[in-house]
Write a protein that holds these residues in place. Structure first.
Motif, PDB file in Angstrom:
ATOM      1  N   ALA A  30       7.686   0.019   5.744  1.00 38.49           N
ATOM      2  CA  ALA A  30       8.101   0.337   4.510  1.00 38.49           C
ATOM      3  C   ALA A  30       7.951   1.835   4.044  1.00 38.49           C
ATOM      4  CB  ALA A  30       6.809  -0.440   3.754  1.00 38.49           C
ATOM      5  N   ALA A  31       7.298   2.645   4.720  1.00 37.78           N
ATOM      6  CA  ALA A  31       7.313   4.102   4.535  1.00 37.78           C
ATOM      7  C   ALA A  31       8.602   4.518   4.985  1.00 37.78           C
ATOM      8  CB  ALA A  31       6.387   4.751   5.501  1.00 37.78           C
ATOM      9  N   HIS A  32       9.132   4.180   6.100  1.00 36.25           N
ATOM     10  CA  HIS A  32      10.504   4.546   6.590  1.00 36.25           C
ATOM     11  C   HIS A  32      11.661   4.226   5.630  1.00 36.25           C
ATOM     12  CE1 HIS A  32       9.463   6.153  10.286  1.00 36.25           C
ATOM     13  NE2 HIS A  32       8.886   5.086  11.002  1.00 36.25           N
ATOM     14  N   GLU A  33      11.500   2.966   5.116  1.00 35.91           N
ATOM     15  CA  GLU A  33      12.478   2.509   4.061  1.00 35.91           C
ATOM     16  C   GLU A  33      12.678   3.093   2.797  1.00 35.91           C
ATOM     17  OE1 GLU A  33      11.562  -1.828   3.384  1.00 35.91           O
ATOM     18  OE2 GLU A  33      12.150  -2.305   5.631  1.00 35.91           O
ATOM     19  N   LEU A  34      11.403   3.812   2.308  1.00 31.46           N
ATOM     20  CA  LEU A  34      11.140   4.485   1.183  1.00 31.46           C
ATOM     21  C   LEU A  34      11.309   6.055   1.507  1.00 31.46           C
ATOM     22  CD1 LEU A  34       8.000   2.487  -0.183  1.00 31.46           C
ATOM     23  CD2 LEU A  34      10.462   2.372  -1.139  1.00 31.46           C
ATOM     24  N   GLY A  35      11.468   6.266   2.691  1.00 31.91           N
ATOM     25  CA  GLY A  35      11.695   7.859   2.820  1.00 31.91           C
ATOM     26  C   GLY A  35      10.520   8.508   2.977  1.00 31.91           C
ATOM     27  N   ILE A  36       9.281   7.969   3.026  1.00 30.80           N
ATOM     28  CA  ILE A  36       8.110   8.652   3.123  1.00 30.80           C
ATOM     29  C   ILE A  36       7.826   9.114   4.340  1.00 30.80           C
ATOM     30  CG2 ILE A  36       5.532   7.909   2.785  1.00 30.80           C
ATOM     31  CD1 ILE A  36       6.310   6.436   0.410  1.00 30.80           C
ATOM     32  N   PRO A  37       7.368  10.413   4.692  1.00 30.04           N
ATOM     33  CA  PRO A  37       7.073  10.745   5.739  1.00 30.04           C
ATOM     34  C   PRO A  37       6.043  10.105   6.647  1.00 30.04           C
ATOM     35  CG  PRO A  37       6.748  12.579   4.260  1.00 30.04           C
ATOM     36  CD  PRO A  37       6.864  11.553   3.411  1.00 30.04           C
ATOM     37  N   VAL A  38       6.318   9.812   7.926  1.00 34.62           N
ATOM     38  CA  VAL A  38       5.412   9.012   8.835  1.00 34.62           C
ATOM     39  C   VAL A  38       5.153  10.052  10.148  1.00 34.62           C
ATOM     40  CG1 VAL A  38       4.955   6.948  10.254  1.00 34.62           C
ATOM     41  CG2 VAL A  38       6.317   6.611   8.297  1.00 34.62           C
ATOM     42  N   ILE A  39       3.874  10.273  10.343  1.00 33.71           N
ATOM     43  CA  ILE A  39       3.539  11.161  11.502  1.00 33.71           C
ATOM     44  C   ILE A  39       2.398  10.401  12.179  1.00 33.71           C
ATOM     45  CG2 ILE A  39       1.901  12.544  10.053  1.00 33.71           C
ATOM     46  CD1 ILE A  39       2.799  14.956  11.943  1.00 33.71           C
ATOM     47  N   ARG A  40       2.549  10.431  13.499  1.00 35.94           N
ATOM     48  CA  ARG A  40       1.731   9.902  14.562  1.00 35.94           C
ATOM     49  C   ARG A  40       0.456  10.660  14.357  1.00 35.94           C
ATOM     50  NH1 ARG A  40       1.912   4.374  15.511  1.00 35.94           N
ATOM     51  NH2 ARG A  40       3.819   3.767  15.623  1.00 35.94           N
ATOM     52  N   TYR A  41      -0.802  10.020  14.708  1.00 41.10           N
ATOM     53  CA  TYR A  41      -1.991  10.666  14.707  1.00 41.10           C
ATOM     54  C   TYR A  41      -2.055  11.691  15.550  1.00 41.10           C
ATOM     55  CZ  TYR A  41      -6.719  11.208  16.571  1.00 41.10           C
ATOM     56  OH  TYR A  41      -8.097  11.712  17.044  1.00 41.10           O
ATOM     57  N   HIS A  42      -1.811  11.706  16.814  1.00 40.08           N
ATOM     58  CA  HIS A  42      -1.857  12.856  17.920  1.00 40.08           C
ATOM     59  C   HIS A  42      -1.045  14.168  17.480  1.00 40.08           C
ATOM     60  CE1 HIS A  42       1.030  10.059  19.508  1.00 40.08           C
ATOM     61  NE2 HIS A  42       1.711  11.146  20.177  1.00 40.08           N
ATOM     62  N   LYS A  43       0.379  13.609  16.947  1.00 37.36           N
ATOM     63  CA  LYS A  43       1.097  14.747  16.459  1.00 37.36           C
ATOM     64  C   LYS A  43       0.747  15.719  15.240  1.00 37.36           C
ATOM     65  CE  LYS A  43       4.938  14.230  19.122  1.00 37.36           C
ATOM     66  NZ  LYS A  43       5.943  12.877  19.047  1.00 37.36           N
ATOM     67  N   PHE A  44       0.028  14.563  14.331  1.00 37.67           N
ATOM     68  CA  PHE A  44      -0.601  15.471  12.957  1.00 37.67           C
ATOM     69  C   PHE A  44      -1.691  16.390  13.469  1.00 37.67           C
ATOM     70  CE2 PHE A  44      -3.805  15.782   9.747  1.00 37.67           C
ATOM     71  CZ  PHE A  44      -2.765  15.922   8.752  1.00 37.67           C
ATOM     72  N   LEU A  45      -2.572  15.708  14.611  1.00 35.99           N
ATOM     73  CA  LEU A  45      -3.739  16.714  15.071  1.00 35.99           C
ATOM     74  C   LEU A  45      -3.238  17.924  15.827  1.00 35.99           C
ATOM     75  CD1 LEU A  45      -6.636  16.283  14.967  1.00 35.99           C
ATOM     76  CD2 LEU A  45      -6.434  15.029  17.208  1.00 35.99           C
ATOM     77  N   GLY A  46      -2.228  17.765  16.546  1.00 33.04           N
ATOM     78  CA  GLY A  46      -1.578  18.969  17.284  1.00 33.04           C
ATOM     79  C   GLY A  46      -1.061  20.115  16.200  1.00 33.04           C
ATOM     80  N   ASN A 106       0.759  -1.165  -0.111  1.00 28.55           N
ATOM     81  CA  ASN A 106       0.066  -0.091   0.143  1.00 28.55           C
ATOM     82  C   ASN A 106       0.750   1.372   0.061  1.00 28.55           C
ATOM     83  OD1 ASN A 106      -2.244  -1.576   0.312  1.00 28.55           O
ATOM     84  ND2 ASN A 106      -2.456  -1.542   2.439  1.00 28.55           N
ATOM     85  N   ILE A 107       2.057   1.190   0.340  1.00 23.01           N
ATOM     86  CA  ILE A 107       3.074   2.098   0.508  1.00 23.01           C
ATOM     87  C   ILE A 107       3.899   2.270  -0.755  1.00 23.01           C
ATOM     88  CG2 ILE A 107       4.843   3.436   1.870  1.00 23.01           C
ATOM     89  CD1 ILE A 107       2.032   2.996   3.545  1.00 23.01           C
TER      90      ILE A 107
END
Length: 433
Positions: free
Chosen positions: A81-97, A57-58
């Motif tokens: 998979a996202a980390h390996e491909l250098g795709i930004p990953v943000i946790r739900y609560h951080k994104f909301l903040g 999916n990534i």
């Protein structure tokens, strides 16, 4: 155009956030377990793509941001998979903040009453100004020209410390989530830390002994039944049609309000909303009208009529909440038997509050218990549902195969309570009827 990919899109907070971003014309998709959850109905209606979990999916050649649900570790295949491909990953609560910085934000937090109060606040304030909201029942709405953002802020694992809201409603402090918090003082410390992050004002229940001790850099406005509160409910009239009360602001009569809710907890939720609206200059006429048209939130005293019985679906999973739900049912249906069907949620909570669960369940006329809904993270020990049954008067243990026992309560109000999969018992019973 960036695709926002939600890992765990069927979670209540995650699905609500997906709704908001979709409403704001952003491209949204997500993945989750293939098991059916009530939250996916709304996502499907909006045409939001839901995929089974898979690292495929990534996609490397797509402009993508991954929003990761808090239930999933960094070792989850899609997050890896996202980390390996250098795709930004943000946790739900951080994104909301980060997201809420665009609006006048109102966080709603507390051990109990968060979801109902957030839903009520969003409904009322929408009557005055464009409002986006995120509710813990999986509901979310994004308005492109929003002035306000009302959202539920959960204290579990101190996730709410990712937020720096303009305002914060604090409904109560109580010991819950014993798998994370050590005791009620640990819970208080989390709320105290949150209070110091609020930018404009805190609306707190002054009847709560812990909230009276909150220190803040901004004004703290108290609401409740006690005379020392800034916003006080007086002359309360409870009936089978709802509740009516006068509101006094610092001992001066302000206005009379009616709500279609039952029980003291719903008066307090309304007072919190009235206080913040008064503070933000919303007229009393708008507040009065909107309070009367609030239809509630999902899984909070959600009613159906079946033959002569009333079936209620409720999220109550802590002794304080069970007491409030049973008392509300007694106010609305004083002449009917109240039948509690309860599924404990997590072994740690059941063990910690075993006696308190029994005491509150004994307020019902009849009690049926379902097996404990455990968490994969827990050590089950030797605790079983029989340990609770022994403490609850004349209680019975049921499963999906013997729900017909509930038919015996011909004129009863049957309340299915719990935070696990208690709905499957109600669905089995409805299928039988």
């Amino acid at each position: 155009m960036t695709i926002y990919h939600f890992v765990g899109i069927k979670g209540t907070g995650m699905s609500a956030l997906a709704h908001i971003l979709h409403d704001m014309k952003l491209k949204v998709q997500g993945s989750d377990l293939e098991k059916r959850f009530f939250t996916q109905i709304g996502l499907e209606q909006k045409g939001i793509k839901i995929l089974p979990f898979a690292k495929e999916n990534i996609q490397p050649d797509v402009d993508m941001t991954v929003i990761a649900g808090n239930a999933f570790a960094d070792t989850h295949e899609e997050i890896e998979a996202a980390h390996e491909l250098g795709i930004p990953v943000i946790r739900y609560h951080k994104f909301l903040g980060q997201f809420m910085e665009k609006f006048t934000s109102v966080a709603v937090t507390g051990a109990h009453g968060k979801t109902s109060t957030t839903g009520l606040l969003a409904h009322v304030i929408q009557g005055a100004k464009p409002t986006s909201y995120l509710i813990g029942d999986g509901s979310g709405k994004g308005e492109e020209d929003s002035e306000y953002f009302a959202f539920e802020a959960c204290e579990y694992r101190r996730h709410f410390l990712a937020y720096h809201p303009d305002y914060c409603i604090m409904t109560n402090i109580d010991f819950d989530h014993p798998d994370y918090f050590q005791n009620v003082d640990d819970v208080f410390n989390a709320f105290q830390e949150m209070a110091l992050q609020v930018k404009k004002g805190i609306i707190a229940c002054g009847d709560d002994e812990y909230l009276q001790k909150i220190q803040a850099k901004v004004p703290v406005i108290y609401y409740g039944f006690g005379e020392e509160n800034d916003f006080q409910a007086r002359s309360i009239e409870k009936s089978t049609a709802g509740t009516k009360f006068d509101v006094f602001v610092r001992n001066n009569y302000y206005a009379t309000f009616k709500i279609v809710g039952y029980g003291d907890h719903n008066i307090l939720n309304a007072l919190a909303v009235i206080a913040i609206c008064h503070y933000e200059g919303v007229s009393e006429e708008i507040i009065q009208d909107r309070l009367l048209t609030f239809e509630g939130v999902k899984r909070r005293f959600s009613e159906k009529k079946r033959e002569n019985q009333v079936l209620i679906d409720d999220y109550a999973h802590h002794p304080t909440e069970i007491r409030a739900t049973i008392e509300a049912a007694k106010q609305k249906y004083p002449d009917r038997d109240i039948v509690a069907v309860f599924q404990p949620h997590t072994y740690t909570r059941t063990q910690t509050f075993l006696q308190e669960f029994a005491d509150t369940l004994n307020l019902a006329d009849h009690v049926y218990l379902c097996d404990i809904f455990g968490s994969a993270r827990e050590n089950h020990g030797k605790l079983t549902i029989q340990d609770l049954k022994e403490k609850v008067n004349n209680s019975h243990v049921i499963d999906e195969t013997n729900v017909e026992a509930l038919k015996a309560h011909e004129n009863g109000v049957i309340i299915f309570m719990g935070a696990g999969d208690i709905q499957k018992y109600q669905e089995a019973y409805e299928a039988l009827l």
